[in-house]
Design an enzyme around this catalytic site. Sequence first.
Site, mmCIF file in Angstrom:
data_model
loop_
_atom_site.group_PDB
_atom_site.id
_atom_site.type_symbol
_atom_site.label_atom_id
_atom_site.label_comp_id
_atom_site.label_asym_id
_atom_site.label_seq_id
_atom_site.Cartn_x
_atom_site.Cartn_y
_atom_site.Cartn_z
ATOM 1 N N CYS A 105 -19.498 39.416 -33.042
ATOM 2 C CA CYS A 105 -20.170 39.291 -31.743
ATOM 3 C C CYS A 105 -20.338 37.828 -31.364
ATOM 4 O O CYS A 105 -20.150 37.453 -30.202
ATOM 5 C CB CYS A 105 -21.534 39.971 -31.782
ATOM 6 S SG CYS A 105 -21.481 41.746 -32.098
ATOM 7 N N CYS A 139 -24.179 39.760 -36.015
ATOM 8 C CA CYS A 139 -22.777 40.163 -36.205
ATOM 9 C C CYS A 139 -21.837 38.975 -35.958
ATOM 10 O O CYS A 139 -21.782 38.458 -34.837
ATOM 11 C CB CYS A 139 -22.470 41.312 -35.256
ATOM 12 S SG CYS A 139 -20.728 41.661 -35.043
ATOM 13 N N HIS A 146 -32.096 40.498 14.355
ATOM 14 C CA HIS A 146 -31.640 41.738 15.010
ATOM 15 C C HIS A 146 -32.368 42.949 14.441
ATOM 16 O O HIS A 146 -32.738 43.869 15.185
ATOM 17 C CB HIS A 146 -30.134 41.897 14.837
ATOM 18 C CG HIS A 146 -29.310 41.039 15.737
ATOM 19 N ND1 HIS A 146 -29.339 41.155 17.110
ATOM 20 C CD2 HIS A 146 -28.431 40.022 15.472
ATOM 21 C CE1 HIS A 146 -28.517 40.266 17.653
ATOM 22 N NE2 HIS A 146 -27.962 39.563 16.681
ATOM 23 N N ASN A 201 -24.492 36.437 21.519
ATOM 24 C CA ASN A 201 -23.143 36.305 22.066
ATOM 25 C C ASN A 201 -22.955 34.984 22.806
ATOM 26 O O ASN A 201 -21.878 34.381 22.762
ATOM 27 C CB ASN A 201 -22.818 37.488 22.982
ATOM 28 C CG ASN A 201 -22.231 38.668 22.213
ATOM 29 O OD1 ASN A 201 -21.627 38.487 21.147
ATOM 30 N ND2 ASN A 201 -22.394 39.871 22.738
ATOM 31 N N LYS A 202 -24.001 34.505 23.489
ATOM 32 C CA LYS A 202 -23.916 33.189 24.144
ATOM 33 C C LYS A 202 -23.718 32.085 23.099
ATOM 34 O O LYS A 202 -22.911 31.172 23.289
ATOM 35 C CB LYS A 202 -25.194 32.912 24.945
ATOM 36 C CG LYS A 202 -25.300 33.681 26.248
ATOM 37 C CD LYS A 202 -26.606 33.333 26.958
ATOM 38 C CE LYS A 202 -26.748 34.141 28.250
ATOM 39 N NZ LYS A 202 -28.051 33.854 28.921
#
Length: 511
Positions: free
Chosen positions: A76, A73, A318, A379-380
């Site tokens: 297209c 096409c 985790h 966290n540390k």
Amino acid sequence: MPPPGRRLFLALALALALLFLLVPGLDALRTLGDGSGADVPDAAVELNASNFDSVLKESPLKFAVVEFFASWCPACRNYKPQYEKVAKLFNGPNAVHPGIILMARVDCAMKTNADLCGKFSVGHYPMLFWGPPHKFAFGRWDPKEDKDEIQLVDEWRTADHLLSYINKRIGSSFGLDDEKYENEDTLPRNASDPEEIARAIYDVEEATAQAFEIIFQNKMIKSNTQVPLIKFLQLLVVHHPSKRCRRGSAEMLVNFDDLWPSDPISLSSQETTILQQVDASKYYHICGKEVPHGYWIFCRGSKKGTRGFSCGLWVLFHSLSVRVGDGESNLAFIAICEFIQNFFICDECRNHFHEISSSVSVPFNKTRDLAMWLWRTHNKVNQRLMKEEKTLGTGDPRFPKITWPPKQLCPSCYISYSRESNGTENIEWDEDEVFQFLVRYYGRTIASSKEATLSSSDDAASTYDIASSTNAMTVPVGAALAIAVASCAFGALACFWRTQQKNRKHRKGWN
């Protein structure tokens, strides 16, 4: 002997065949040209009847645009550069806004795609559709059904029109001139949103795949690092939150002794040379062939070099910590620590983690012990990086390091909270609540990419691929013991298999 004319014909035919085999660029002559050049891959993903359902079903992205076109096409072909301008914003490792929209195409001129195009009532070319990827999978579109979640795109004729349509659908403000890390519409907006958290599974897969790519590319598997890697693979086989990563880890473990023999003396010099040249990353994709994708979703930072890989690894650790059973917690601790010590190439990070882990004097007997130790350790690390990033200005302005979990995410985790004038936080934690939060956040909510589809429009309850050990708080003693016995049996089986492999190779050497 063939006559001269026949010989000339055969020689020309052979020369042409070799030319097409040895010069890949000539393959473009067989396709309808669009001026893009064979060296520049399309950003839009080419789908067909054989992969349409699987690709869209497994996509981690929230939205998809699918263009149905015909390669013959002219309209297209003329539209393709417009579609590509938008696709380059969202698709591929160099995408400006990755992890949001899958841009795909289906060529209806191919006979094999006839039924697929018929399911979506394709009556002219091109036709573009919008919807959640999993709704396209095994789905269809009927123009008579107005409430269908798959919608016909009515603004598409230029790249500007299509991008304007997308912005309206998701409330964004993307532009064709956006640069990477420029537009904050790409970033996760709510860390407490279950849908956002569940999408972290794809970043866990990405981090796992990248970690093993680093190991392979840097040839880090040596005689003194094989055992730590085997321990970590055994942990992943049973407890990785992604089913396809568990499967890939098992495959790698089964073939481990073939790739990295523990007794290289028994090998011939030719076999040793071949093994040294083998790039395992080309043959073993621990989380599937399509991973790593080259982008981050939940862990994406607001500027280059932030979050990403380290975030994905922390989520993995985790998740492992809350998925193991009580009898496995100390083995998991050792496996994680040895993996970081032997395979994490950031020297400072590795040394800091080793310093913290070396201070552990009592073995972990319960899942809670491991999960809470890792939470305190994280966290540390955050506290240290918080100060460094503030001084050096290297942090992510949108996602600065914080004490985890923040109060707005888990108010019940806090008994009391105060902050001193110098910024020091004084927190009294309710550790029972913290542990339950960790199990919910990193265990139940992070779902397998195969079994879970989270969508606000789904009426059915979401299903999760979570092993019985995920909720460590409710696992009975008998079940925990069974899990531990199963893991030990798995390890014994692996050792037996490796011994058999060695014996086989020794016998082969004597023959």
